[in-house]
Write a protein that holds these residues in place. Structure first.
Motif, PDB file in Angstrom:
ATOM      1  N   UNK A   1       0.825  -1.213   0.000  1.00 61.76           N
ATOM      2  CA  UNK A   1       0.000   0.000   0.000  1.00 61.76           C
ATOM      3  C   UNK A   1       0.859   1.262   0.000  1.00 61.76           C
ATOM      4  N   UNK A   2       0.392   2.261  -0.752  1.00 65.61           N
ATOM      5  CA  UNK A   2       0.957   3.610  -0.716  1.00 65.61           C
ATOM      6  C   UNK A   2      -0.143   4.565  -0.274  1.00 65.61           C
ATOM      7  N   UNK A   3       0.182   5.431   0.683  1.00 64.16           N
ATOM      8  CA  UNK A   3      -0.746   6.464   1.155  1.00 64.16           C
ATOM      9  C   UNK A   3      -0.152   7.807   0.765  1.00 64.16           C
ATOM     10  N   UNK A   4      -0.933   8.603   0.021  1.00 63.00           N
ATOM     11  CA  UNK A   4      -0.453   9.863  -0.521  1.00 63.00           C
ATOM     12  C   UNK A   4      -0.283  10.957   0.513  1.00 63.00           C
ATOM     13  N   UNK A   5       0.409  12.024   0.099  1.00 64.24           N
ATOM     14  CA  UNK A   5       0.685  13.179   0.954  1.00 64.24           C
ATOM     15  C   UNK A   5      -0.598  13.817   1.487  1.00 64.24           C
ATOM     16  N   UNK A   6      -0.483  14.400   2.674  1.00 62.57           N
ATOM     17  CA  UNK A   6      -1.547  15.212   3.287  1.00 62.57           C
ATOM     18  C   UNK A   6      -2.851  14.442   3.519  1.00 62.57           C
ATOM     19  N   UNK A   7      -2.741  13.156   3.707  1.00 66.16           N
ATOM     20  CA  UNK A   7      -3.922  12.310   3.878  1.00 66.16           C
ATOM     21  C   UNK A   7      -4.085  11.905   5.334  1.00 66.16           C
ATOM     22  N   UNK A   8      -5.328  11.785   5.761  1.00 63.05           N
ATOM     23  CA  UNK A   8      -5.667  11.295   7.090  1.00 63.05           C
ATOM     24  C   UNK A   8      -6.449   9.999   6.935  1.00 63.05           C
TER      25      UNK A   8
ATOM     26  N   UNK B   1      -6.314  -1.626   2.519  1.00 65.92           N
ATOM     27  CA  UNK B   1      -5.956  -2.774   1.681  1.00 65.92           C
ATOM     28  C   UNK B   1      -5.462  -2.376   0.294  1.00 65.92           C
ATOM     29  N   UNK B   2      -5.659  -1.099  -0.089  1.00 62.94           N
ATOM     30  CA  UNK B   2      -5.179  -0.631  -1.385  1.00 62.94           C
ATOM     31  C   UNK B   2      -4.758   0.826  -1.260  1.00 62.94           C
ATOM     32  N   UNK B   3      -4.078   1.324  -2.281  1.00 64.36           N
ATOM     33  CA  UNK B   3      -3.535   2.675  -2.247  1.00 64.36           C
ATOM     34  C   UNK B   3      -4.601   3.719  -1.950  1.00 64.36           C
ATOM     35  N   UNK B   4      -4.182   4.774  -1.223  1.00 65.64           N
ATOM     36  CA  UNK B   4      -5.054   5.901  -0.904  1.00 65.64           C
ATOM     37  C   UNK B   4      -4.383   7.140  -1.497  1.00 65.64           C
ATOM     38  N   UNK B   5      -5.117   7.963  -2.248  1.00 63.13           N
ATOM     39  CA  UNK B   5      -4.497   9.119  -2.893  1.00 63.13           C
ATOM     40  C   UNK B   5      -4.126  10.225  -1.903  1.00 63.13           C
ATOM     41  N   UNK B   6      -3.458  11.234  -2.400  1.00 62.53           N
ATOM     42  CA  UNK B   6      -3.084  12.399  -1.604  1.00 62.53           C
ATOM     43  C   UNK B   6      -4.309  13.267  -1.316  1.00 62.53           C
ATOM     44  N   UNK B   7      -4.215  14.024  -0.230  1.00 61.09           N
ATOM     45  CA  UNK B   7      -5.181  15.080   0.098  1.00 61.09           C
ATOM     46  C   UNK B   7      -6.605  14.590   0.321  1.00 61.09           C
ATOM     47  N   UNK B   8      -6.741  13.459   1.032  1.00 57.51           N
ATOM     48  CA  UNK B   8      -8.075  12.947   1.319  1.00 57.51           C
ATOM     49  C   UNK B   8      -8.179  12.494   2.776  1.00 57.51           C
ATOM     50  N   UNK B   9      -9.423  12.405   3.223  1.00 62.37           N
ATOM     51  CA  UNK B   9      -9.769  11.711   4.454  1.00 62.37           C
ATOM     52  C   UNK B   9     -10.324  10.371   4.019  1.00 62.37           C
ATOM     53  N   UNK B  10      -9.754   9.287   4.549  1.00 61.04           N
ATOM     54  CA  UNK B  10     -10.211   7.944   4.194  1.00 61.04           C
ATOM     55  C   UNK B  10     -10.410   7.158   5.479  1.00 61.04           C
TER      56      UNK B  10
ATOM     57  N   UNK C   1     -12.048   6.348   0.432  1.00 62.57           N
ATOM     58  CA  UNK C   1     -12.026   7.807   0.501  1.00 62.57           C
ATOM     59  C   UNK C   1     -13.385   8.314   0.951  1.00 62.57           C
ATOM     60  N   UNK C   2     -13.388   9.184   1.962  1.00 65.09           N
ATOM     61  CA  UNK C   2     -14.613   9.807   2.470  1.00 65.09           C
ATOM     62  C   UNK C   2     -14.822  11.154   1.790  1.00 65.09           C
ATOM     63  N   UNK C   3     -13.727  11.955   1.747  1.00 68.04           N
ATOM     64  CA  UNK C   3     -13.821  13.262   1.093  1.00 68.04           C
ATOM     65  C   UNK C   3     -12.432  13.825   0.837  1.00 68.04           C
ATOM     66  N   UNK C   4     -12.370  14.800  -0.046  1.00 72.44           N
ATOM     67  CA  UNK C   4     -11.120  15.506  -0.315  1.00 72.44           C
ATOM     68  C   UNK C   4     -10.826  16.457   0.845  1.00 72.44           C
ATOM     69  N   UNK C   5      -9.563  16.721   1.056  1.00 72.25           N
ATOM     70  CA  UNK C   5      -9.147  17.685   2.084  1.00 72.25           C
ATOM     71  C   UNK C   5      -8.541  18.918   1.437  1.00 72.25           C
TER      72      UNK C   5
END
Length: 183
Positions: free
Chosen positions: A148-155, A163-172, A179-183
């Motif tokens: 897994x990779x978790x992007x910058x500025x993510x919570x 279980x899978x990659x989470x993009x930058x700048x999101x709340x997941x 992903x719940x919403x963009x930050x």
């Protein structure tokens, strides 16, 4: 190719190999010493982390107890904080960016096993790297799975299973994490 080289390359490897067992024993001795050091004994704790971890920059604060498999596969940028009872199974690289905060009971697992029972019971396993970007916060009890990779500025919300990659700048958050919403 040695079992250590196979492990690092993400190939099926034998974790019971004598070299790997020795490396895990070395890491365990160091984290036991680290966990026993006094809370205010920053000099001793930093010296132990320099022996245990692959590398880190600047400020690092890992609350005891802390556990890992090898240590040498863990690298951290500036300003890493891990709260109590974090576990890093670093059979593959685990990379933390700058300003990463882990709440209590966060677990990062690079190791995994074949899903076919006949293959799994033979013993060999795999490992896939985990990458945590800059300015990331992992809430209490988060589990991050292999590869897994978790992007910058993510919570990542408490109790999530990533279980899978989470993009930058999101709340997941959630199980599985989404992903719940963009930050």
């Amino acid at each position: 190719m040695t079992e250590l080289e196979k492990m690092i390359a993400g190939q099926l490897y034998n974790a019971g190999d004598t070299e790997l067992v020795a490396e895990r024993s070395k890491a365990r001795a160091l984290f036991v010493e680290y966990n026993a050091a006094g809370y205010d004994d920053k000099e001793t704790k930093t010296a132990i982390l320099k022996q245990l971890l692959g590398c880190f920059k600047g400020n690092i604060d890992i609350q005891s107890p802390f556990y890992c498999d090898y240590g040498f596969n863990i690298t951290a940028g500036e300003n890493l904080f891990m709260n109590f009872n974090c576990i890093v199974l670093d059979c593959a690289k685990v990379t933390f960016g700058d300003n990463v905060f882990l709440a209590p009971n966060v677990q990062l697992y690079t190791a995994y096993h074949p899903v076919i029972a006949a293959e799994r019971i033979k013993g060999p396993e795999y490992a896939a790297p985990i990458t945590i970007g800059n300015n990331v916060w992992l809430g209490g009890g988060v589990i991050v799975c292999p590869g897994v990779t978790i992007g910058d500025n993510t919570t990542i919300g408490a109790g999530s299973v990533v279980t899978k990659d989470v993009p930058a700048n999101v709340l997941a958050a959630g199980n599985p994490c989404r992903v719940i919403r963009a930050l």
